[in-house]
Design a protein around this motif. Structure first.
Motif, short mmCIF file in Angstrom:
data_model
loop_
_atom_site.label_atom_id
_atom_site.label_comp_id
_atom_site.label_asym_id
_atom_site.label_seq_id
_atom_site.Cartn_x
_atom_site.Cartn_y
_atom_site.Cartn_z
N LEU A 72 0.76 -1.24 0.16
CA LEU A 72 -0.07 0.05 -0.04
C LEU A 72 0.85 1.32 0.01
O LEU A 72 1.71 1.49 0.63
N HIS A 73 0.46 2.45 -1.00
CA HIS A 73 1.19 3.58 -1.03
C HIS A 73 -0.15 4.39 -1.18
O HIS A 73 -1.10 4.22 -2.14
N LYS A 74 -0.30 5.36 -0.50
CA LYS A 74 -1.14 6.39 -0.56
C LYS A 74 -0.66 7.90 -0.73
O LYS A 74 -1.14 8.76 -0.36
N ASP A 75 0.26 7.84 -1.66
CA ASP A 75 0.95 9.42 -2.00
C ASP A 75 0.12 9.60 -3.37
O ASP A 75 0.30 9.30 -4.25
N PHE A 76 -0.98 10.38 -2.96
CA PHE A 76 -1.94 10.89 -4.20
C PHE A 76 -1.23 11.85 -5.35
O PHE A 76 -1.68 12.18 -6.42
N LEU B 71 0.09 8.63 -7.50
CA LEU B 71 -0.88 7.46 -7.96
C LEU B 71 -1.55 7.88 -9.11
O LEU B 71 -2.15 9.01 -9.38
N PHE C 245 -5.36 2.65 -8.83
CA PHE C 245 -5.60 1.87 -7.74
C PHE C 245 -6.40 0.70 -7.90
O PHE C 245 -7.62 0.81 -8.46
N MET D 18 -11.30 4.83 -0.72
CA MET D 18 -10.16 5.25 -1.62
C MET D 18 -10.74 6.57 -2.46
O MET D 18 -9.89 7.42 -2.58
N GLU E 288 -11.12 9.84 -0.22
CA GLU E 288 -9.72 10.14 -0.03
C GLU E 288 -9.08 11.06 -1.23
O GLU E 288 -8.45 11.97 -1.22
N TRP E 289 -9.35 10.41 -2.44
CA TRP E 289 -8.97 11.14 -3.39
C TRP E 289 -9.69 12.57 -3.68
O TRP E 289 -8.91 13.36 -4.03
N TYR F 134 -8.23 14.82 -1.39
CA TYR F 134 -6.85 15.35 -1.62
C TYR F 134 -6.93 16.35 -2.93
O TYR F 134 -6.39 17.40 -2.72
#
Length: 345
Positions: free
Chosen positions: A302-306, A309, A312, A330, A333-334, A337
Motif C-alpha cells: 500500500l502507497h497512498k501518495d496521491f 498514484l 489503484f 479510497m 480520500e482522493w 486530496y
C-alpha cells in the motif's frame, strides 16, 4: 625553468588524464555486453519512463520496428458488434485501445462498473477523454445490456464454456475461465495491429496511466509488490494492468502463454505468467517493464501518495463487497486530496 613552473604545467595534464580514464571506465561499464546498466535502461530513465509522460513523437519513432500493420475491414464484417470493427472505432490516433471485462455481478447498479467509469470523471488532467477509447467486454447478456446503457463500445463475448455472470470464487473453475478470456482478446487486438492497455474493471483511474509506460518495453505489467528495478522479473506481477505493442514477438508470447495453461490447468493466467516469465524472457528476448506500486497502486503493497498514484487496484482483498467498500473509501480520500489542492491554489 623553476620547479614551481614545471609543477604548474604538470597539474592540468594530470587532471586531463584522470578525466579520460573515468570516461573510459564509464563507457565500458555502460556499453559492454556484460553491463548491468543496459543502454535501453539508460535511455528509458533519461526520458523519464518511471513517471513523467513518455509518449512523444520522437520516442515513438524509436520503437516502431516490427509492428504489425493495422488491419483494414474484412469482407465478413457485417455489423457493429464485430470486435475488429470496434477496435478500429475505439482506437486513438496512435492505434491504442483500452480494454476491460465485466460480468453481471460487476455490472450491477453501484457495483464495479459504475465505480470504474466514475473514477475517470473524478480524475485529474481531464482523463474522461480516455473513455472514448475504452472497449468493455461483457461476459453475459445482462452485463452487455448494462454496458450499452452507460457506454458506447460494448462487446458481448460469446461461446464461453462456463457461466461467468455471477461473482466467482477466487481460483474456482468459472473464475479461471473468466480471467483466461482476456489473454485471448489481447492476442486478437495485437493481430489487428493495435496496442492495448488492459485494466481490470475494479481498477480506479486517477490520472493517465500511459505516463508510466516505457516505449522500450515489449510488455508493461502492474505489480502486487515492486522491488526497485522495473526490469527485474523478481517483481511480483499483477495482470490487472497490462500494456503491449502489436509486434510479432508479442503475438508469439501470448500464444506461448495460452499454451502454457495446459501445463498448469488449475490456475489463473497471472500465476502461469509468473511461472513462465523467465522462459519468455529467454525464448523471446522479452523486455518487460514492471510498474511500481507507487504509480499503479494496490492493497498488497500500500502507497497512498496521491501526488504519484495514477491508478489503484483493490487486489489482496477477498470478496466483491469488501472491494467495493474499500474503493469507495479510497475514492473519498482522493476527492479530499483534490479539494485540498484546489484550496491551496
Amino acid at each position: 625553468m623553476s620547479i614551481q613552473s614545471i609543477e604548474k604545467r604538470k597539474t592540468p595534464i594530470f587532471h586531463y588524464g584522470i578525466t579520460i580514464f573515468l570516461a573510459a571506465v564509464l563507457f565500458v561499464s555502460v556499453f559492454s555486453p556484460d553491463s548491468k546498466i543496459p543502454l535501453d535502461r539508460l535511455r528509458r530513465d533519461w526520458l523519464g519512463a518511471k513517471g513523467p509522460d513518455t509518449t512523444t513523437e520522437e520516442m515513438e519513432k524509436l520503437c516502431t520496428k516490427n509492428l504489425v500493420p493495422p488491419q483494414g475491414p474484412q469482407p465478413q464484417e457485417s455489423h457493429d458488434d464485430n470486435f475488429a470493427t470496434m477496435i478500429r472505432k475505439a482506437a486513438t490516433d496512435d492505434k491504442r485501445v483500452i480494454l476491460t471485462e465485466v460480468n453481471e455481478a460487476f455490472a450491477a447498479p453501484n457495483s464495479m462498473l459504475d465505480l470504474f467509469l466514475e473514477s475517470f470523471h473524478n480524475g485529474e488532467d481531464n482523463i474522461t477523454h480516455l473513455l472514448d477509447h475504452l472497449i468493455i467486454v461483457a461476459m453475459d447478456q445482462k452485463a452487455f445490456e448494462k454496458c450499452k446503457s452507460v457506454h458506447h463500445y460494448c462487446y458481448l463475448h460469446e461461446d464461453l464454456g462456463s457461466d461467468l455472470s455471477s461473482e466467482n470464487l477466487f481460483m474456482s473453475k468459472p473464475y479461471i475461465d473468466l480471467v483466461w478470456t482476456k489473454v485471448t482478446l489481447w492476442q486478437l487486438i495485437l493481430e489487428q495491429g493495435y496496442s492495448f492497455l488492459f485494466t481490470d474493471v475494479d481498477v480506479m483511474w486517477f490520472r493517465d496511466p500511459f505516463r508510466h509506460i516505457s516505449v522500450y518495453a515489449d510488455l508493461t505489467i502492474a505489480t502486487d509488490r515492486f522491488f526497485v528495478n522495473p526490469e527485474d522479473h523478481g517483481n511480483n506481477p499483477n495482470t490487472g494492468m497490462v500494456y503491449a505493442k502489436p509486434t510479432k514477438k508479442n503475438i508469439e508470447v501470448l500464444k506461448y502463454w495460452l499454451e502454457a495453461r495446459q501445463r498448469f490447468p488449475t490456475t489463473n493466467e497471472q500465476t502461469v505468467y509468473d511461472q513462465i516469465k523467465y522462459e519468455l524472457a529467454s525464448k523471446f528476448d522479452l523486455k518487460v517493464q514492471y510498474v511500481s506500486t507507487e504509480y499503479w497502486g494496490n492493497f498488497c503493497q500500500l502507497h497512498k501518495d496521491f501526488t504519484k498514484l495514477s491508478t489503484f487496484h483493490p487486489c489482496c482483498l477477498i470478496g466483491l463487497k469488501m472491494k467495493i467498500a474499500q474503493i469507495k473509501n479510497m475514492t473519498e480520500e482522493w476527492k479530499m486530496y483534490k479539494q485540498s489542492i484546489n484550496l491551496k491554489s
